[in-house]
Structures are given as structure tokens and as C-alpha cells.
Design an enzyme around this catalytic site. Sequence first.
Site, PDB file in Angstrom:
ATOM      1  CE1 TYR A 126      -1.786  -4.836   6.205  1.00  0.00           C
ATOM      2  CE2 TYR A 126      -1.555  -4.405   3.859  1.00  0.00           C
ATOM      3  CZ  TYR A 126      -1.572  -3.954   5.165  1.00  0.00           C
ATOM      4  OH  TYR A 126      -1.382  -2.623   5.440  1.00  0.00           O
ATOM      5  CB  THR A 146      -0.904   0.014   1.242  1.00  0.00           C
ATOM      6  OG1 THR A 146      -1.589  -1.222   1.335  1.00  0.00           O
ATOM      7  CG2 THR A 146      -1.901   1.149   1.172  1.00  0.00           C
ATOM      8  CE1 TYR A 168     -17.017   0.697  -2.806  1.00  0.00           C
ATOM      9  CE2 TYR A 168     -17.601  -1.138  -4.243  1.00  0.00           C
ATOM     10  CZ  TYR A 168     -17.845   0.147  -3.770  1.00  0.00           C
ATOM     11  OH  TYR A 168     -18.893   0.862  -4.271  1.00  0.00           O
ATOM     12  CB  ILE A 197       5.305  -5.520   7.293  1.00  0.00           C
ATOM     13  CG1 ILE A 197       5.818  -6.957   7.100  1.00  0.00           C
ATOM     14  CG2 ILE A 197       5.336  -4.765   5.955  1.00  0.00           C
ATOM     15  CD1 ILE A 197       5.005  -7.793   6.121  1.00  0.00           C
ATOM     16  CE  LYS A 252       1.640  -4.402   7.055  1.00  0.00           C
ATOM     17  NZ  LYS A 252       1.843  -3.578   5.842  1.00  0.00           N
ATOM     18  NE  ARG A 256      -3.739   1.816   3.984  1.00  0.00           N
ATOM     19  CZ  ARG A 256      -3.613   2.929   3.265  1.00  0.00           C
ATOM     20  NH1 ARG A 256      -4.414   3.136   2.242  1.00  0.00           N
ATOM     21  NH2 ARG A 256      -2.698   3.821   3.561  1.00  0.00           N
TER      22      ARG A 256
END
Length: 290
Positions: free
Chosen positions: A134, A46, A109, A205, A163, A139
Site C-alpha cells: 500500500y 486507514t 514517519y 480499494i 494499492k 500519509r
Amino acid sequence: MSILKGVGVALVTPFNEDLSVDFDSLTKLVEYNIENGTNYLVVLGTTAEAATLSDEEKKQVVDHIIKVNSKRLPLVLGIGGNNTLEVKKQIEETDLSAFEAVLSVSPYYNKPNQEGLYQHYKALASTGKNIIIYNVPSRTGQNVEAETTLRLANEFPNLFLIKEAAPNILQYFDILRKKPEGFNLVSGDDEYTLPVTLAGGNGVISVIGQGYPKEFSTMVQLAFEGKVKEAYEIHNKLVDITRLIFAEGNPCGIKVILTEKGIIKNYLRLPLVAASEGLYAKIKAEMAKI
């Protein structure tokens, strides 16, 4: 996959004033991290503004980092999306010979339920490639709950790492308490890095880590060694700047730090914009304190 332990950094993509990819600055960034203790590099995450890069630019960035890195640090490649079949196809068709694993964000989304998230990662696991789950609800709009992560971890050995960037740190601890042997967790939230590592995590990370690789990697190593007081001294020194770099979104803040260090130029691609003058001044002042 214990090789992915310590501080991995989600590299930014530097741009020139005309918003073309700045490969000279990308070279500087990779070298800076290698020379200052970063443990592995995450490509096209990202933070790389990957959503704004064309397929050709992505290929160029990947090839450039592979070349500059020259097998000195392990590499992780970001491949994710909200079309499961397309993500699976991309993982299968990408040459991953230079990479230890794929970092794949949960579908955004669409907001699938927990069964949908399970089925998504089950499909990715069927590629046989090493996959890092992840979870970043801020987000994606949907949390991969601890129970779903543990279900995946117990069933698919190549889903070997998560993550985790849920806002509730108790979720990290639940996974760490109940995870099967061979499955690990890294923090996806810079500020949670130290407590999560002390609780048994594999490090982080990181975004801030590429700006302060020596400090951040030293902090995590101290945590691995159980030197809690010394580790928290570094953590406390970096808390304020870590919060500042996310104040107007990522990666505008870390790009200020890297600009001030003379590594990159301060350009972002729309819809992201550079840090405001006020935030830039605050970050610069905090850098002077550090």
C-alpha cells in the site's frame, strides 16, 4: 488472487455517541455493501480509524465483520506500521484463515529510502502470507517508487498486488506497463479509479464506494467490459462528491454520506473530528443531486 478484482471498500468504524464501537451500524454497513455489489471488504484500513482502536476493539471489529459477512465476500485485513519486525510478527501471529490477503501500508514517519522500503516488504514477504503493498505518500511521507514496486513484484510472488495512491497517475501507468504477469494494481485514489482500470488495473480499494457501492461497482464493471462512455457517465456524476468527502480529511466526509443514508451515526474519535457544518451541507446538497 484475481478474486480481489473490482471494488473493494475500506470500511469505516461506526461509533456511538460515547465513542464506543457501534456494532449494529457496522452490521448495517456490511450488509449494505454486500447487497449493492461491492466485490470485497477491507477491514481495519486507514478509513476504519484503526489507529484509534485498542487491540481488543480491533479483535472485536474483525470478529464481527467475519461473522456478519459469513463468507459471502472476500476479506482483506489491514496490518501495517513503521516497525518492520513488529509488523512481520503481527502478520505471523494473526489468524488469517478468514482473509485473502493482508493490506500493509508502507512505513510512515521514519521516511526510509527506496532500499529501506524494499527491505521492509522483503521481510513481510518472508512470512509466506499474501501481502498487498500500500503506497500512500500523502500519509506516509515517502513514495514507493515504481522501480521499487516492480523490483518487489518480480522477486516475491506473494507480494501480488499494490494499492497505489501516489499523486502522480503516471506512476500507476508505469507499473501497469512493466509489471510481471500475476502482479496487479488497484487504485488507492477514488478519482483515478476509472482511468487506471481502463489502463489495465484491477479496480479500486475505495472510500466513496461504500457510500455508493452500486454506482461504483457498476462503473468498474463497465470499464472491464470496455464500455468507456457509459463508465465515464457514472464517474462524472460522482467526481464532485468524491472530492468533497476528502476536503477535511478521511473518513469525516464518507461518514456524512453514511449518516445521511441512515447506516451509521456521525461520530469520529480524536484527533479526527466530524465534518464542519459547511462541508456537511455541501455533501448533503451533492447527495440530493445524485
